[in-house]
Motif scaffolding. Structure first.
Motif, PDB file in Angstrom:
ATOM      1  N   ARG A  22      26.531 -25.747 -99.084  1.00 61.25           N
ATOM      2  CA  ARG A  22      27.315 -24.748 -99.808  1.00 61.25           C
ATOM      3  C   ARG A  22      27.845 -25.329-101.117  1.00 61.25           C
ATOM      4  O   ARG A  22      27.825 -24.668-102.159  1.00 61.25           O
ATOM      5  CB  ARG A  22      28.472 -24.249 -98.951  1.00 61.25           C
ATOM      6  CG  ARG A  22      28.064 -23.444 -97.749  1.00 61.25           C
ATOM      7  CD  ARG A  22      29.275 -22.878 -97.016  1.00 61.25           C
ATOM      8  NE  ARG A  22      29.866 -21.754 -97.721  1.00 61.25           N
ATOM      9  CZ  ARG A  22      31.028 -21.198 -97.414  1.00 61.25           C
ATOM     10  NH1 ARG A  22      31.751 -21.708 -96.422  1.00 61.25           N
ATOM     11  NH2 ARG A  22      31.477 -20.163 -98.079  1.00 61.25           N
ATOM     12  N   ALA A  23      28.328 -26.565-101.057  1.00 68.46           N
ATOM     13  CA  ALA A  23      28.847 -27.211-102.272  1.00 68.46           C
ATOM     14  C   ALA A  23      27.747 -27.408-103.309  1.00 68.46           C
ATOM     15  O   ALA A  23      28.020 -27.406-104.516  1.00 68.46           O
ATOM     16  CB  ALA A  23      29.478 -28.553-101.918  1.00 68.46           C
ATOM     17  N   ALA A  24      26.497 -27.558-102.836  1.00 63.21           N
ATOM     18  CA  ALA A  24      25.372 -27.732-103.756  1.00 63.21           C
ATOM     19  C   ALA A  24      24.847 -26.411-104.295  1.00 63.21           C
ATOM     20  O   ALA A  24      23.896 -26.406-105.094  1.00 63.21           O
ATOM     21  CB  ALA A  24      24.245 -28.488-103.042  1.00 63.21           C
ATOM     22  N   GLY A  25      25.430 -25.287-103.874  1.00 62.06           N
ATOM     23  CA  GLY A  25      25.058 -23.994-104.429  1.00 62.06           C
ATOM     24  C   GLY A  25      24.088 -23.184-103.604  1.00 62.06           C
ATOM     25  O   GLY A  25      23.628 -22.123-104.053  1.00 62.06           O
ATOM     26  N   PHE A  26      23.789 -23.611-102.397  1.00 61.03           N
ATOM     27  CA  PHE A  26      22.880 -22.851-101.538  1.00 61.03           C
ATOM     28  C   PHE A  26      23.624 -21.702-100.858  1.00 61.03           C
ATOM     29  O   PHE A  26      24.828 -21.783-100.592  1.00 61.03           O
ATOM     30  CB  PHE A  26      22.273 -23.757-100.462  1.00 61.03           C
ATOM     31  CG  PHE A  26      21.230 -24.700-100.965  1.00 61.03           C
ATOM     32  CD1 PHE A  26      19.897 -24.319-101.026  1.00 61.03           C
ATOM     33  CD2 PHE A  26      21.574 -25.980-101.382  1.00 61.03           C
ATOM     34  CE1 PHE A  26      18.925 -25.192-101.489  1.00 61.03           C
ATOM     35  CE2 PHE A  26      20.615 -26.862-101.846  1.00 61.03           C
ATOM     36  CZ  PHE A  26      19.287 -26.477-101.909  1.00 61.03           C
ATOM     37  N   ASP A  27      22.886 -20.645-100.571  1.00 60.03           N
ATOM     38  CA  ASP A  27      23.370 -19.558 -99.725  1.00 60.03           C
ATOM     39  C   ASP A  27      23.062 -19.965 -98.283  1.00 60.03           C
ATOM     40  O   ASP A  27      21.896 -20.117 -97.914  1.00 60.03           O
ATOM     41  CB  ASP A  27      22.654 -18.258-100.088  1.00 60.03           C
ATOM     42  CG  ASP A  27      23.103 -17.089 -99.219  1.00 60.03           C
ATOM     43  OD1 ASP A  27      24.189 -17.178 -98.616  1.00 60.03           O
ATOM     44  OD2 ASP A  27      22.354 -16.098 -99.142  1.00 60.03           O
ATOM     45  N   VAL A  28      24.092 -20.196 -97.484  1.00 61.06           N
ATOM     46  CA  VAL A  28      23.924 -20.812 -96.171  1.00 61.06           C
ATOM     47  C   VAL A  28      24.136 -19.799 -95.057  1.00 61.06           C
ATOM     48  O   VAL A  28      25.083 -18.997 -95.087  1.00 61.06           O
ATOM     49  CB  VAL A  28      24.903 -21.997 -96.000  1.00 61.06           C
ATOM     50  CG1 VAL A  28      24.809 -22.568 -94.593  1.00 61.06           C
ATOM     51  CG2 VAL A  28      24.591 -23.081 -97.025  1.00 61.06           C
ATOM     52  N   VAL A  29      23.257 -19.854 -94.055  1.00 57.91           N
ATOM     53  CA  VAL A  29      23.397 -19.080 -92.824  1.00 57.91           C
ATOM     54  C   VAL A  29      23.395 -20.070 -91.667  1.00 57.91           C
ATOM     55  O   VAL A  29      22.538 -20.963 -91.603  1.00 57.91           O
ATOM     56  CB  VAL A  29      22.244 -18.076 -92.653  1.00 57.91           C
ATOM     57  CG1 VAL A  29      22.397 -17.311 -91.341  1.00 57.91           C
ATOM     58  CG2 VAL A  29      22.187 -17.121 -93.831  1.00 57.91           C
ATOM     59  N   GLY A  30      24.357 -19.962 -90.763  1.00 57.93           N
ATOM     60  CA  GLY A  30      24.417 -20.833 -89.594  1.00 57.93           C
ATOM     61  C   GLY A  30      23.849 -20.150 -88.375  1.00 57.93           C
ATOM     62  O   GLY A  30      23.791 -18.921 -88.291  1.00 57.93           O
ATOM     63  N   MET A  31      23.437 -20.953 -87.402  1.00 57.96           N
ATOM     64  CA  MET A  31      22.902 -20.408 -86.160  1.00 57.96           C
ATOM     65  C   MET A  31      23.357 -21.254 -84.992  1.00 57.96           C
ATOM     66  O   MET A  31      23.336 -22.490 -85.037  1.00 57.96           O
ATOM     67  CB  MET A  31      21.371 -20.370 -86.205  1.00 57.96           C
ATOM     68  CG  MET A  31      20.721 -19.689 -85.006  1.00 57.96           C
ATOM     69  SD  MET A  31      18.935 -19.492 -85.246  1.00 57.96           S
ATOM     70  CE  MET A  31      18.485 -18.632 -83.734  1.00 57.96           C
ATOM     71  N   GLY A  32      23.816 -20.599 -83.924  1.00 57.85           N
ATOM     72  CA  GLY A  32      24.251 -21.270 -82.705  1.00 57.85           C
ATOM     73  C   GLY A  32      24.575 -20.226 -81.655  1.00 57.85           C
ATOM     74  O   GLY A  32      24.591 -19.026 -81.935  1.00 57.85           O
ATOM     75  N   ARG A  33      24.885 -20.691 -80.435  1.00 58.68           N
ATOM     76  CA  ARG A  33      25.072 -19.723 -79.358  1.00 58.68           C
ATOM     77  C   ARG A  33      26.520 -19.334 -79.121  1.00 58.68           C
ATOM     78  O   ARG A  33      26.785 -18.415 -78.357  1.00 58.68           O
ATOM     79  CB  ARG A  33      24.486 -20.282 -78.058  1.00 58.68           C
ATOM     80  CG  ARG A  33      25.123 -21.553 -77.536  1.00 58.68           C
ATOM     81  CD  ARG A  33      24.405 -22.038 -76.292  1.00 58.68           C
ATOM     82  NE  ARG A  33      24.837 -23.361 -75.876  1.00 58.68           N
ATOM     83  CZ  ARG A  33      24.265 -24.052 -74.904  1.00 58.68           C
ATOM     84  NH1 ARG A  33      23.238 -23.528 -74.254  1.00 58.68           N
ATOM     85  NH2 ARG A  33      24.691 -25.247 -74.579  1.00 58.68           N
ATOM     86  N   SER A  34      27.472 -20.021 -79.751  1.00 59.84           N
ATOM     87  CA  SER A  34      28.887 -19.714 -79.519  1.00 59.84           C
ATOM     88  C   SER A  34      29.516 -19.129 -80.776  1.00 59.84           C
ATOM     89  O   SER A  34      29.698 -19.828 -81.775  1.00 59.84           O
ATOM     90  CB  SER A  34      29.654 -20.974 -79.102  1.00 59.84           C
ATOM     91  OG  SER A  34      31.043 -20.727 -79.076  1.00 59.84           O
ATOM     92  N   GLU A  35      29.852 -17.859 -80.724  1.00 58.30           N
ATOM     93  CA  GLU A  35      30.494 -17.233 -81.878  1.00 58.30           C
ATOM     94  C   GLU A  35      31.891 -17.793 -82.106  1.00 58.30           C
ATOM     95  O   GLU A  35      32.331 -17.947 -83.251  1.00 58.30           O
ATOM     96  CB  GLU A  35      30.570 -15.719 -81.688  1.00 58.30           C
ATOM     97  CG  GLU A  35      31.123 -14.994 -82.902  1.00 58.30           C
ATOM     98  CD  GLU A  35      30.940 -13.495 -82.843  1.00 58.30           C
ATOM     99  OE1 GLU A  35      31.272 -12.826 -83.834  1.00 58.30           O
ATOM    100  OE2 GLU A  35      30.449 -13.002 -81.804  1.00 58.30           O
ATOM    101  N   VAL A  36      32.589 -18.131 -81.015  1.00 51.58           N
ATOM    102  CA  VAL A  36      33.927 -18.702 -81.148  1.00 51.58           C
ATOM    103  C   VAL A  36      33.874 -20.010 -81.926  1.00 51.58           C
ATOM    104  O   VAL A  36      34.647 -20.235 -82.871  1.00 51.58           O
ATOM    105  CB  VAL A  36      34.568 -18.923 -79.765  1.00 51.58           C
ATOM    106  CG1 VAL A  36      35.875 -19.689 -79.887  1.00 51.58           C
ATOM    107  CG2 VAL A  36      34.796 -17.584 -79.058  1.00 51.58           C
ATOM    108  N   SER A  37      32.951 -20.906 -81.548  1.00 48.83           N
ATOM    109  CA  SER A  37      32.816 -22.187 -82.252  1.00 48.83           C
ATOM    110  C   SER A  37      32.375 -21.980 -83.694  1.00 48.83           C
ATOM    111  O   SER A  37      32.851 -22.656 -84.604  1.00 48.83           O
ATOM    112  CB  SER A  37      31.809 -23.082 -81.522  1.00 48.83           C
ATOM    113  OG  SER A  37      32.259 -23.404 -80.226  1.00 48.83           O
ATOM    114  N   ALA A  38      31.458 -21.044 -83.894  1.00 39.73           N
ATOM    115  CA  ALA A  38      30.958 -20.793 -85.237  1.00 39.73           C
ATOM    116  C   ALA A  38      32.074 -20.318 -86.166  1.00 39.73           C
ATOM    117  O   ALA A  38      32.235 -20.830 -87.292  1.00 39.73           O
ATOM    118  CB  ALA A  38      29.837 -19.756 -85.185  1.00 39.73           C
TER     119      ALA A  38
END
Length: 428
Positions: A22-38
């Motif tokens: 994100r700091a480098a200017g990318f549009d970031v999408v995360g993926m994982g199984r726990s919405e709470v942790s995310a």
């Protein structure tokens, strides 16, 4: 703006990569199984909440729509109640690569992986790396032991061992360990995502120097600000095997202990890497352990965490034992337990229901806290039931508060311990 999907985006390495990209200017999408942790890690980031091993090739194609780069920072140490190493390290990667197309895949692996390694973790990681190498555009990065502001897994174990009062464990003295700062791993991922690293590179990310595990623990102890240990306690390998078997057992209850047999085997084999390939690819040198620690402030929070990490399993075990024994003792002599109420005017029916029901609830809560997925709710149930016992005693047996042995007063520390455990039961 290039779009990057990070698998395991709220993990130790994944979250650092997320911030750096994100700091480098990318549009970031995360993926994982726990919405709470995310949401706890990055509430303002777009998240794909899925169990990664369950995603089909067709579903991957939809998820990867408009994605330019994929960073795979997902992984598990060994099989357990919630984890399957083959599913996450191999099968999931096979389906991902089948749907990848021309996109670049940056694989976060581990230094020392081999199809002939001593652990399923390294074996399956090596198989996954081989699958990644069949993609059109790929980079494989293999960090050694990661040093980060957040403590998890092996680094949490080392921090906890360093925080032992007065003593230092002399464990696996011949094992050689190299480290890498999590920021260096994240910067390497940014370089790969930006295309500054050529495709087809397999590189260890590591400092140049290695040290023994006791030396590493001593260095962390100095960084934490504790005085030097007064006694070095040898830890024989047979004892380590017993500890590993016990940790594997609780692993089947959902607890991801860093003392499981895989982690101990990895440490016993040593955590080594060669920085030459990364240097040849034009990567910046990784900082040494001293430089990594110098960039991390060892605050009061760090010291509290290190000792709380040691205390938590003891507290959970104590609560489980206390509540199960409380219930069993009541059931061993139900008439005597009922007499506490009937002697004070309660009906036999009410006393019987209260005693037997309370004993069953005690045993249930004592067993439930042993299961990781239920542990926090069980701790809160202990708080609620303790409160009910205290309130009930004030109504039906207030004289018990004046008993010289203090049976009701002693409920209060157990209630407070359950509150503390409920607050400490957060994985990330």
């Amino acid at each position: 703006m290039a779009r990057v999907l990070i698998l395991g985006g709220y993990g130790l390495i994944g979250s650092a990569c997320l911030r750096a990209l994100r700091a480098a200017g990318f549009d970031v999408v995360g993926m994982g199984r726990s919405e709470v942790s995310a949401r706890a890690v990055a509430p303002d980031v777009d998240w794909v909440i899925r169990d990664i091993p369950s995603v089909s090739v067709e579903e991957w194609r939809g998820i990867l729509d408009r994605v330019d780069v994929v960073v795979n920072a997902s992984g598990v140490l060994q099989d357990g109640a919630r984890d399957d190493v083959d599913a996450i390290h191999v099968a999931a990667v096979e389906r991902l690569v089948a749907a990848l197309g021309p996109r670049r895949l940056v694989q976060i692996s581990a230094a020392g992986v081999s199809p002939h390694a001593s652990t399923a973790f390294f074996q399956t990681k090596a198989q996954g790396d081989a699958v990644v190498a069949t993609a059109a555009d790929w980079v494989i990065l293999r960090p050694t032991l990661v040093v980060a502001p957040e403590a998890y897994g092996g680094t949490a174990l080392v921090r906890a061992a360093a925080a032992l009062p007065l003593v230092a464990p002399d464990v696996l003295p011949h094992a050689q360990i190299q480290t890498v700062a999590v920021e260096d791993v994240a910067l390497a991922v940014v370089a790969a995502a930006e295309g500054r690293v050529p495709s087809g590179i397999i590189a260890d990310l590591t400092e140049a120097e290695a040290r023994s595990l006791p030396e590493l623990i001593a260095a962390i102890r100095r960084w934490q600000g504790w005085p030097a240990a007064r006694v070095r306690v040898p830890v024989p390998r047979p004892l380590l095997r017993v500890i590993g078997w016990a940790a594997d057992g609780v692993g089947h209850l959902g607890w991801r202990s860093p003392l499981r047999s895989t982690a101990l085997a990895v440490l016993q084999d040593g955590v080594r890497g060669d920085p030459a390939a990364w240097a040849a690819a034009g990567g910046a040198p990784c900082r040494s352990l001293a430089e990594s620690l110098a960039g991390l402030p060892a605050t009061r929070q760090e010291r509290l965490f290190a000792r709380a990490f040691l205390a938590l399993p003891v507290a959970v075990g104590a609560l489980a034992l206390f509540w199960v024994l409380s219930g069993l003792i009541a059931l061993m002599d139900v008439p005597r337990a009922m007499a506490i109420l009937t002697d004070r005017g309660a009906s036999s029916a009410f006393a019987g229901i209260t005693v037997v029901g309370g004993a069953v609830a005690d045993i249930g809560l004592g067993l439930a806290i042993c299961w990781r997925l239920w542990a926090r709710r069980a701790a809160l149930g202990m708080v609620a039931l303790s409160g009910a016992y205290l309130l009930g005693s004030l109504i039906f047996a207030p004289d018990l508060w004046a008993d010289p042995l203090g049976p009701m007063v002693k409920v209060i520390p157990a209630l407070v311990l359950a509150v503390l455990v409920s607050l400490l039961l957060e994985e990330r």
